[in-house]
Motif scaffolding. Structure first.
Motif, PDB file in Angstrom:
ATOM      1  N   HIS A   8     115.380  39.567  36.130  1.00  0.00           N
ATOM      2  CA  HIS A   8     115.808  40.520  37.153  1.00  0.00           C
ATOM      3  C   HIS A   8     116.745  41.544  36.541  1.00  0.00           C
ATOM      4  CE1 HIS A   8     114.787  37.038  39.858  1.00  0.00           C
ATOM      5  NE2 HIS A   8     114.154  38.025  40.447  1.00  0.00           N
ATOM      6  N   ASP A  29     121.255  36.196  40.702  1.00  0.00           N
ATOM      7  CA  ASP A  29     120.030  35.847  41.413  1.00  0.00           C
ATOM      8  C   ASP A  29     120.055  34.401  41.909  1.00  0.00           C
ATOM      9  OD1 ASP A  29     119.702  34.926  38.797  1.00  0.00           O
ATOM     10  OD2 ASP A  29     117.799  35.949  38.463  1.00  0.00           O
ATOM     11  N   CYS A  50     112.955  42.954  40.426  1.00  0.00           N
ATOM     12  CA  CYS A  50     112.137  42.063  39.619  1.00  0.00           C
ATOM     13  C   CYS A  50     111.495  42.861  38.486  1.00  0.00           C
ATOM     14  CB  CYS A  50     111.032  41.437  40.473  1.00  0.00           C
ATOM     15  SG  CYS A  50     111.661  40.444  41.836  1.00  0.00           S
TER      16      CYS A  50
END
Length: 198
Positions: A39, A161, A50
């Protein structure tokens, strides 16, 4: 993709949707990405994006992309208990993200997504003096993740993330006003499955 978009995709993924139902693509070159993929954090938009592995290599250095994007690292480091009470955040499940401008935000999951507070910068500096590992955190893309709910005492440095996955999990599992029977066991499993990596 907006952070809400990333959160929605994490929720769908956690709900068991198959990759074929909605194939993920790199948000830079549109190539397909694997289930586990890198990411980027978009500094200007405050969004997680992404990317495929080849595109992620382009952002291995902080100055790449004129500093707009930062590659979200993979490091996870379990810490001894950190006294985060000095930061004045009144929740037991929270993550702290240092920012490039020296500020620190605290975010806690809720049924509606992440709640956000500003943390006193001087209090954060005092805490990093006590726990030098915190000073090594990459701004914007690493977080101090804490869970002291229901007798747990978990403290980790993780990529942001991971924090968004935890927020998505709480949002998906929450029922009623108190969270219901499923949310806290799910959070405990989330922390039990964290593994250290460099």
């Amino acid at each position: 993709m907006t952070t809400d978009g990333a959160l929605a995709r994490l929720i769908r993924s956690a709900a068991g949707r198959t990759a074929t139902a909605e194939a993920e693509a790199c948000e830079l070159c549109a190539a397909p990405v694997a289930d586990v993929h890198p990411h980027l954090y978009d500094i200007e938009a405050a969004e997680v994006r992404c990317v495929c592995h080849p595109c992620s290599v382009l952002f291995a250095e902080d100055g790449a992309g004129e500093g707009r994007y930062r590659l979200v690292p993979r490091r996870r480091l379990r810490l001894p208990p950190v006294d985060t009470a000095v930061l004045g955040v009144p929740v037991g499940l929270v993550f702290f993200v240092p920012r490039s401008d020296g500020t620190v935000t605290a975010q806690g999951p809720s049924p509606a997504g992440a709640m956000r507070w500003e943390v006193d910068a001087a209090a954060w500096q005092r805490l990093t003096a006590t726990f030098p590992q915190l000073a090594s955190m990459a701004p914007e893309v690493e977080a101090l993740l804490v869970n002291t709910v229901r007798g747990l005492d978990e403290h980790w440095i993780v990529p942001v993330d991971d924090c968004f996955r935890m927020v998505a999990l709480v949002r998906r599992e929450w029922r009623g006003l108190s969270g219901g029977d499923g949310v806290w066991p799910a959070v405990e499993r989330f922390f039990a499955e964290l593994t250290e990596r460099s």
